[in-house]
Scaffold this active site. Structure first.
Site, PDB file in Angstrom:
ATOM      1  N   LYS A   1     -11.024  -8.434  -0.764  1.00  0.00           N
ATOM      2  CA  LYS A   1     -10.856  -7.640  -1.599  1.00  0.00           C
ATOM      3  C   LYS A   1     -10.549  -8.428  -3.191  1.00  0.00           C
ATOM      4  O   LYS A   1     -10.951  -8.259  -4.584  1.00  0.00           O
ATOM      5  CB  LYS A   1      -9.279  -7.552  -1.896  1.00  0.00           C
ATOM      6  CG  LYS A   1      -8.995  -6.564  -0.414  1.00  0.00           C
ATOM      7  CD  LYS A   1      -8.138  -4.711  -1.088  1.00  0.00           C
ATOM      8  CE  LYS A   1      -9.008  -4.202  -0.176  1.00  0.00           C
ATOM      9  NZ  LYS A   1      -7.897  -4.334   1.157  1.00  0.00           N
TER      10      LYS A   1
ATOM     11  N   GLU B   1      -3.831   0.722  -7.864  1.00  0.00           N
ATOM     12  CA  GLU B   1      -3.163   0.870  -6.639  1.00  0.00           C
ATOM     13  C   GLU B   1      -3.691   0.050  -5.160  1.00  0.00           C
ATOM     14  O   GLU B   1      -4.459  -0.476  -4.930  1.00  0.00           O
ATOM     15  CB  GLU B   1      -3.977   2.482  -6.089  1.00  0.00           C
ATOM     16  CG  GLU B   1      -5.548   2.386  -5.291  1.00  0.00           C
ATOM     17  CD  GLU B   1      -6.258   2.262  -5.764  1.00  0.00           C
ATOM     18  OE1 GLU B   1      -6.484   1.719  -7.650  1.00  0.00           O
ATOM     19  OE2 GLU B   1      -7.018   1.492  -5.283  1.00  0.00           O
TER      20      GLU B   1
ATOM     21  N   SER C   1     -13.639 -10.004   7.350  1.00  0.00           N
ATOM     22  CA  SER C   1     -12.351  -9.435   6.410  1.00  0.00           C
ATOM     23  C   SER C   1     -11.153 -10.513   5.264  1.00  0.00           C
ATOM     24  O   SER C   1     -11.066 -10.105   3.667  1.00  0.00           O
ATOM     25  CB  SER C   1     -12.654  -8.330   6.142  1.00  0.00           C
ATOM     26  OG  SER C   1     -10.916  -7.912   7.175  1.00  0.00           O
TER      27      SER C   1
HETATM   28  C1  LIG Z   1      -7.669  -3.451   2.755  1.00  0.00           C
HETATM   29  C2  LIG Z   1      -8.804  -4.465   3.465  1.00  0.00           C
HETATM   30  C3  LIG Z   1      -9.866  -3.848   4.736  1.00  0.00           C
HETATM   31  C4  LIG Z   1     -10.187  -2.081   4.259  1.00  0.00           C
HETATM   32  O1  LIG Z   1     -10.504  -2.199   2.869  1.00  0.00           O
HETATM   33  P1  LIG Z   1     -12.153  -1.905   3.218  1.00  0.00           P
HETATM   34  O2  LIG Z   1     -12.533  -1.043   1.859  1.00  0.00           O
HETATM   35  O3  LIG Z   1     -12.983  -1.018   3.638  1.00  0.00           O
HETATM   36  O4  LIG Z   1     -12.618  -3.232   3.488  1.00  0.00           O
HETATM   37  C5  LIG Z   1     -10.374  -4.965   5.319  1.00  0.00           C
HETATM   38  N1  LIG Z   1      -9.858  -5.975   5.619  1.00  0.00           N
HETATM   39  C6  LIG Z   1      -8.568  -5.951   5.089  1.00  0.00           C
HETATM   40  C7  LIG Z   1      -8.626  -7.501   5.302  1.00  0.00           C
HETATM   41  C8  LIG Z   1      -8.191  -6.004   4.008  1.00  0.00           C
HETATM   42  O5  LIG Z   1      -7.020  -6.225   3.190  1.00  0.00           O
END
Ligand SMILES: *Cc1c(COP(=O)(O)O)cnc(C)c1O
Length: 399
Positions: A92, A114, A381
């Site tokens: 993010k 948000e 992610s």
């Molecule tokens: C917020 C988040 C997501 C989901 O958001 P996307 O916009 O679909 O990427 C996925 N993995 C992590 C670690 C997150 O913090």
């Protein structure tokens, strides 16, 4: 019409996207679109973004060959794009830094955002502290309770956290509240959205900032293996980490994209967050896309063990990918995600966030059916430190 990987002038990917917002926001969106276009044409903007990616976020993140995991499964080679190693622990931050730079360039001193689980809020708080901007983060009071360490982090970095007590008191209500704030304070305020959702140009901008993930992956694959991967697998909440990985491979038709949604307690229970696998088309938060609604057109309550996937909508570009068949979407349940989580902890000594644990589970199943010369890249992610209580809870349930 859009030409495959760009939205058309009105912000549509195929029939999805657009700007479904109150009249007062139309001028603000036009101003944003104009500023973004100018920034894209200015080399110094890209230079500063890439400089901060390198020096502040810690990019490029490694593309790591998970040998133990691959061997245990006994099929395709599994590689992990290590977004968990980025500053603040998830992808993010890429988008937060990119948009905060844009806000500063536009002369906006007040930034609103948000957050659901708090990961986006933490990223915004960090980027705003870095660039000298005031951050105000809307968060449902249910989430404030569930994610108190992230609330603490945001406050430490100077953000003001505003609790939202309307609706289900979670992410979708926090977005409604942020939009309301923006309508009221549109002159001096920048709205820093956290995923590839919302009205045009957000889905495009957020995807462009997150595309650094796929651009690096492409270079790293070519440098290490002299070829492209066979499969890209990523979890889909709003859809930003997945599109960030997928998009730079859009024209490489042999590279298959698989988006993994939150199957929650099972699609048949209705308690999930899988609009692409089990939803229908409608309008939410300013854009037309797949979403979860009931027969009266009311947005449905969602559920996922992963707070970052617990959202009833999805970015319009994904809806487009689904319809043209460029990506395939599957759902993985809470229980399966816990299996994916444990598998990575055990085999590699890496604790993933619950969101990418969904992608790990699916990729492991896929790898088992493939030959050893195939490669799968999973977008890891985020890291799992934020989810230790959730995992402890899952264990209690089993015992
Ligand atoms: C917020 C988040 C997501 C989901 O958001 P996307 O916009 O679909 O990427 C996925 N993995 C992590 C670690 C997150 O913090």
């Amino acid at each position: 019409m859009s030409t495959g990987d760009r939205p058309d002038v009105r912000g549509y990917f195929g029939e999805y996207g657009g700007k479904f917002v109150p009249e007062t926001l139309m001028a603000a969106l036009d101003e944003l679109e104009h500023a973004y276009r100018e920034a894209c044409a200015d080399e110094s903007f890209a230079h500063e973004f890439h400089h901060l990616c390198h020096e502040y976020i810690g990019r490029p993140t490694p593309l790591y060959h998970a040998r133990q995991l691959s061997e245990q499964i006994g099929g395709a080679a599994i590689l992990l794009k290590r977004e968990d190693l980025a500053h603040t622990g998830a992808h993010k931050i890429n988008n937060a830094v990119g948009q905060a730079l844009l806000a500063r360039r536009m002369g906006k001193k007040r930034v609103i955002a948000e957050t659901g689980a708090g990961q986006h809020g933490v990223a915004v708080a960090a980027a705003c502290a870095l660039l000298g901007l005031k951050a105000i983060v809307y968060m449902g009071d249910e989430d404030i309770e569930r994610q108190s360490p992230n609330v603490h982090r945001m406050k430490l970095m100077g953000a003001e956290v505003r609790s939202v007590s309307s609706g289900s008191r979670t992410l979708k209500d926090a977005i409604n509240e942020a939009i309301r704030d923006w309508v009221t304070n549109v002159g001096d305020t920048y709205y820093l959205l956290g995923s590839v959702v919302g009205p045009h140009p957000y889905p495009l901008m957020v995807r462009d900032f997150q595309a650094v993930i796929g651009q690096e992956t492409r270079e790293q694959m070519l440098a290490a293996y002299n070829r492209l991967p066979d499969y890209l697998v990523a979890c889909v909440g709003g859809g930003s980490n997945s599109l960030g990985l997928f998009h730079p491979f859009f024209n490489d038709r042999k590279v298959e994209f698989i988006g993994v949604e939150a199957g929650g307690r099972g699609l048949e229970t209705g308690s999930h967050a899988a609009p692409l696998t089990a939803g229908r088309v409608g309008v939410l938060h300013g854009a037309k896309s797949y979403l979860l609604e009931d027969d009266n057109g009311q947005i449905r309550e969602t559920h996922s063990i992963a707070p970052g996937l617990d959202y009833p909508g999805v970015g319009p570009e994904h809806s487009y990918y689904k319809d043209i068949g460029r990506a395939r979407y599957v759902a993985v349940t809470d229980a399966q995600a816990v299996e994916g989580f444990r598998l990575l902890c055990d085999t590699e000594g890496i604790i993933p966030a619950m969101e990418p644990a969904h992608a790990i589970y699916h990729a492991a199943r896929l790898a088992a059916d493939l030959s050893t010369d195939k490669t799968i890249v999973i977008n890891l992610s985020g890291r799992g430190d934020k989810d230790l209580d959730i995992i402890a809870g899952a264990k209690d349930k089993k015992a």
